[in-house]
Design a protein around this motif. Sequence first.
Motif, PDB file in Angstrom:
ATOM      1  N   ARG A 221      -1.435 -81.715  72.338  1.00 11.97           N
ATOM      2  CA  ARG A 221      -0.120 -82.119  71.841  1.00 11.97           C
ATOM      3  C   ARG A 221       0.713 -82.817  72.896  1.00 11.97           C
ATOM      4  N   GLY A 222       0.227 -82.928  74.105  1.00 11.04           N
ATOM      5  CA  GLY A 222       1.012 -83.536  75.168  1.00 11.04           C
ATOM      6  C   GLY A 222       2.194 -82.646  75.516  1.00 11.04           C
ATOM      7  N   GLY A 223       3.255 -83.236  75.980  1.00 10.83           N
ATOM      8  CA  GLY A 223       4.434 -82.458  76.347  1.00 10.83           C
ATOM      9  C   GLY A 223       4.331 -81.958  77.766  1.00 10.83           C
ATOM     10  N   SER A 224       5.439 -81.374  78.229  1.00  9.00           N
ATOM     11  CA  SER A 224       5.477 -80.951  79.630  1.00  9.00           C
ATOM     12  C   SER A 224       4.824 -79.590  79.783  1.00  9.00           C
ATOM     13  N   LYS A 225       4.491 -79.254  81.007  1.00  8.16           N
ATOM     14  CA  LYS A 225       3.912 -77.959  81.296  1.00  8.16           C
ATOM     15  C   LYS A 225       4.917 -76.852  80.980  1.00  8.16           C
ATOM     16  N   ARG A 226       6.193 -77.159  81.248  1.00  9.70           N
ATOM     17  CA  ARG A 226       7.257 -76.186  80.991  1.00  9.70           C
ATOM     18  C   ARG A 226       7.253 -75.765  79.515  1.00  9.70           C
ATOM     19  N   GLU A 227       7.244 -76.777  78.634  1.00  5.12           N
ATOM     20  CA  GLU A 227       7.251 -76.490  77.196  1.00  5.12           C
ATOM     21  C   GLU A 227       6.025 -75.671  76.805  1.00  5.12           C
ATOM     22  N   ALA A 228       4.886 -76.090  77.365  1.00  2.00           N
ATOM     23  CA  ALA A 228       3.645 -75.393  77.029  1.00  2.00           C
ATOM     24  C   ALA A 228       3.714 -73.934  77.479  1.00  2.00           C
TER      25      ALA A 228
ATOM     26  N   TYR B 259      -8.035 -69.259  87.493  1.00  2.00           N
ATOM     27  CA  TYR B 259      -6.727 -69.791  87.089  1.00  2.00           C
ATOM     28  C   TYR B 259      -5.888 -68.723  86.398  1.00  2.00           C
ATOM     29  N   THR B 260      -4.582 -68.895  86.474  1.00  6.48           N
ATOM     30  CA  THR B 260      -3.699 -67.920  85.847  1.00  6.48           C
ATOM     31  C   THR B 260      -3.781 -68.033  84.328  1.00  6.48           C
ATOM     32  N   VAL B 261      -3.389 -66.953  83.684  1.00  8.05           N
ATOM     33  CA  VAL B 261      -3.320 -66.916  82.229  1.00  8.05           C
ATOM     34  C   VAL B 261      -2.469 -68.068  81.714  1.00  8.05           C
ATOM     35  N   GLY B 262      -1.299 -68.258  82.352  1.00  7.58           N
ATOM     36  CA  GLY B 262      -0.374 -69.296  81.907  1.00  7.58           C
ATOM     37  C   GLY B 262      -1.006 -70.674  81.978  1.00  7.58           C
ATOM     38  N   SER B 263      -1.658 -70.960  83.095  1.00 10.63           N
ATOM     39  CA  SER B 263      -2.211 -72.298  83.240  1.00 10.63           C
ATOM     40  C   SER B 263      -3.337 -72.538  82.236  1.00 10.63           C
ATOM     41  N   GLN B 264      -4.122 -71.492  81.960  1.00  8.35           N
ATOM     42  CA  GLN B 264      -5.206 -71.671  80.986  1.00  8.35           C
ATOM     43  C   GLN B 264      -4.679 -71.829  79.572  1.00  8.35           C
ATOM     44  N   MET B 265      -3.545 -71.177  79.291  1.00  9.38           N
ATOM     45  CA  MET B 265      -2.972 -71.329  77.950  1.00  9.38           C
ATOM     46  C   MET B 265      -2.299 -72.680  77.810  1.00  9.38           C
ATOM     47  N   ALA B 266      -1.582 -73.065  78.860  1.00  6.97           N
ATOM     48  CA  ALA B 266      -0.792 -74.296  78.771  1.00  6.97           C
ATOM     49  C   ALA B 266      -1.680 -75.519  78.610  1.00  6.97           C
TER      50      ALA B 266
END
Lengths: 326, 276, 314, 305
Positions: free
Chosen positions: A118-125, A104-111
């Motif tokens: 905390r919930g919220g959208s993937k964009r915010e994460a 998985y990408t860095v972004g997806s693992q962080m998000a």
Amino acid sequence: MSTLLDVQDLRVRFNTAAEAVRGVSVRVETGETHCLVGESGCGKSVSALAVMGLLAKGGIRTADRLEFAGQDISRLSERQMSRLRGDKIAMIFQEPMTSLNPAYTVGSQMAEVRMRHRGGSKREALDRAAALLGRVGITAPGMRLAQYPHQLSGGLRQRVMIAMALMCDPELLIADEPTTALDVTVQAQILRLLMELQRELGLAILLITHDLGIVARMAHRVSVMYAGKVVESATADSLFAAPTHPYTRGLLDCVPIPGKVARGAPLGSIPGTVPRIPLGFQGCGFRDRCAHADASCATIVPQQTRQPGHAYACRLPAGWVAEPVA
Amino acid sequence: MSIRQIAGTLGAIIVFGVALMAIFAPLLVPHDPFAQDLNLRLVPPSFMDGGQPDHFLGTDQLGRDYFSRLIYGARISMLIGVATVITSGLIGITLGMLGGFLGGRADMVVMFIITCRLSIPLILVALAVVSLVGSSLTVVVLTLGLLLWERFAVVTRTTVMQVRTLDYVSAAWAAGCSRTHILLREILPNIVHHLVVVATLEMAIAILLEAALSFLGLGVPPPLPSWGLMISEAKDYMFFSPWVIMVPGISLFILVLGINFLGDALRDFLGATRDA
Amino acid sequence: MSAAIEIRDVAKIFRQGTGLFSAPRQVRAVDGVSLSMPAGGCFGIVGESGCGKSTLARLILGLHPPTSGDILVDGQALGAMGRRERARLIQPVFQDPFSSLNPRRSIRDIVGLPLAAQGIGGREITSRVGAMLERVGLRAEMAHRLPSQLSGGQRQRVAIARALVLGPRIVVCDEPTSALDVSVQAQILNLLNELRRDLGLTLVFISHNLAVVEHICDEVAVMYLGRVVEHADTDALFHAPTHPYTRALLDSVLTPEPGLGIPDVGLGDSYPDPANIPPGCRFHPRCPIAEARCAIETPAPRMIGTRRVECLLA
Amino acid sequence: MLVFFGRRLLVALLVTLTVLTVSFALTRLSGDLAIAIAGPQATEQDIIIIRKAYGLDRPVVVQFVDWVVSAASGDLGRSYIYHEPVARLIKDRLPVTLTLGLTGLLIAMATAIPIGILAAMREGTLFDRGIMMIAVIGQAMPSFWLGLLLIITFGLKLGWLPISGVDEWDGYVLPGIVLAFAAIPAMMRLTRSGMVDALASDYIRTARAKGLSRASIVLKHALRNAAMPVVAVAAVQLGFMLSGSVVIESVFALHGVGYLGWESISKNDFPVVQAVVLFLAVVYIFLTLMADLLNAFLDPRLRTS
């Protein structure tokens, strides 16, 4: 200052005849760095994993007290504990090469950490992830988010791990030998980053290491572990100014210091090797390697206090050492 | 004892027992396995209705004693198993060593040969060869040996590659050891446990494959009592007398199971990897 | 002092990606290194992972042939030497005491291997191995054990015994203590120092730990991406590092002295890749003092006093 | 990525060519084909006529080149027995074999993968060891014998399913099960060991330290990485199934490609034998190529470097 993590008499046993951790007590205060130092096999990493509830299969944990921010976490179910992990308590590991999922990408693992707690959208994460990557000193964070772990160097991966740990503003960061697998220059950079983050965010850090140099530079408070027990615990200043347990002394003598130890002169060293401690072992685990051991070391080891906040487990009086080396 | 140890012991007993049966077959059989008696066709085993005490496992469609044929069949299975493993082992280990030890272009060639071998439909080509060259025990052994080496080659190649980069091999080079010494004394002893496991696996596969070829009529030629051939010859009668396929089938199953159990036990005992 | 090892413009290029049809990637692990190591001294080679220091060690040991350049050991060309002759002259000690001993052979066979390769008989091997084991601080009866029955420190002593059993002039130690615990590391360093003095050995000591190198070596070469960027005697190097990379390395040494904090090494987040060496000065993408010309001009080695430096700005 | 694919394709072509040579050589190994075709009663004269009719009097190299060139253009020659183009014979028989292979693969995957995952999650428990024991037992079962047992039990005694032929879909059930049975142990072991490794990996510890849910840890983080070897093996197994269909098709009297091959071998119908060997090899090569591509898609390390 208040106690954030309070561990009393932690014991860990795997299904073998030996205890990996034989009664460890550690207190981490809010906003300070507490170093757990010891050689391989002393139980420092197992202690940290036990606190996190991340022991490998077959690991059995008991403790007199296991409190995080005043909450008893020893009785939490796996589900409740998982709500705490990654949120209030974050952890980073030794091997940045293998600690990130290669698929998985860095972004997806962080998000996913942020979205899980905390919930919220993937964009915010992802926005937060990008901001944190910038904060940990990564240039072009937007590009890095879309990359896979294998495209990053070890130092970058450890920065990503740190940024990932910060996704939910944790109060406690447990760092298990975070720089052991890295090159020395990168190690210095990562440690400096951790120090800055702590100051800035008021983060408490439980730093596990085998390197006394790192301890000296990073720690507010130190617990020295040997054979599954804490043998000496003090503020960093007090420990390095007046190391009291023979093991702590021996360990410090082993380290060459440029300009302080003459070239080619023999280093101090501890004879023998770390023993295997059987279940039901009595007395001091260090006695077989200790020059000062006597018969009483095979029975009960007294807990002594050199000065307030500086405790050690040895029969010797606090003043047994000549004045410490500067 | 754990389940695995029990299974391993059981496997060793089975394999050892069948081997003894194969070696001493002429002393063990109550009847001539090739002697036909058309008056006594398809006699059920002695413990079933209509059985005769003289024929413990009954007789086949030509009135040959089933028990005697079964014991002689063990010879064929064991012979096929052992001889195939030796042939394919020689080929596969040599290729794997060449590729793994020399690396570079030699390894590319070895990898290519392995890929080609894997692409060839095993059973069909074995059938074709046996049919063309004419079926005999030797032909079956050679055919299987020439076709079943790829697992030996793959395992040898990967393990040699892992071992040859280890520091003790470097130390042996630096110590002034010869290439042969390094290959045979430093590397081979450290991969041999993987090869033992592969050997058991291959033995099981060879035995099953011979049975399948004989079942299709292109393996061991009649009247040799191969277990696969016995099933094949009996299958026309299985609807009325199911035991005719049960006896050789169960024998085959138990022998292969024994080999597999033994292989797994060796794997645990020798500390080989799970998927070798 | 005569040179024990003379390295003349040596390069080693590895090809990666041995696909049938793809153009293989070239990794310039060692890229034009010239060094002269005096006999009887301890010569340190430091640098980060991927800088080529271990490859250089293997070149010196004759485990890889160099792609170009010459290596002379004790005045003779390494390539022209027979394997037995080479083994009598130079021996290795490797980093990982777990992979450096054949797990299926006894300690006697492991330590006796170089003797056996010379065609020496079994009885003599046994007695010489016993003596050697005692010399490195092990009991002679350890000879009957297997490596798995020994601790990491004991294994490293066995590796040292194997290296010394033929009485070589030169021992190449590739990170001999970095897999060991601190207390054991000190034992091994003391042993190496003592053996070197007593036997008049030349040591080549490869490490990433500058504090250890400072403690044991007389002369140090700093490697970066396959080249020696600075080479000086230890005191000069540690008291007045000239190359910015040497300075960063020294800043990164964390001694157990509280209150000093963690210095800023100023190297940024980029990382060297030996398969993709930057043009100009190869250190310029990470260099805190780089100027525009550093990206274009390749620095030639320069002598400043007795030290040799590759930096445009030094 | 493109380089990777191109290289892979070239190797596949080379392998095909080699198999082509092997399968050609195979039929020429045994000496004079014409004698074999003509049969034992043929006279010297018959043999000469046959040799001419089939072009066997030309040099071997010419025959080989001729065959390769026509095979490349889809012409696999004519059957000696059926007197039909071999390509049409294979095309007619293909649906049966393909359906059978896919049925077998589906049954195998649907059984082996979930059980493998469960066994890995319960590593070392009685369930795990029991499953692994069953896998070992399954591996010892001769497939043709299992086929006969199933025919006796379900076809004859219980009468639930047809015992031969495939007039309806249910004709595929028993042979599909038998084929799957041979593939399940290997697939299950691989799924299990892949999952055991993945679950013990550092990145799973990280995922747990992140507080992710159990479902996300197992299904998203572990399975994705364990899937790669399973995909490769699934393709290889499908290839084995197709070539193993020789046995199964003859047990269940299914007129597929495997049966055709067996029939032609016993009748010395060499053009068909050559073609079937080649066909099965090409299918296998194609499947492994697909598996590599799928793995490249699943594994970013292969995709991006």
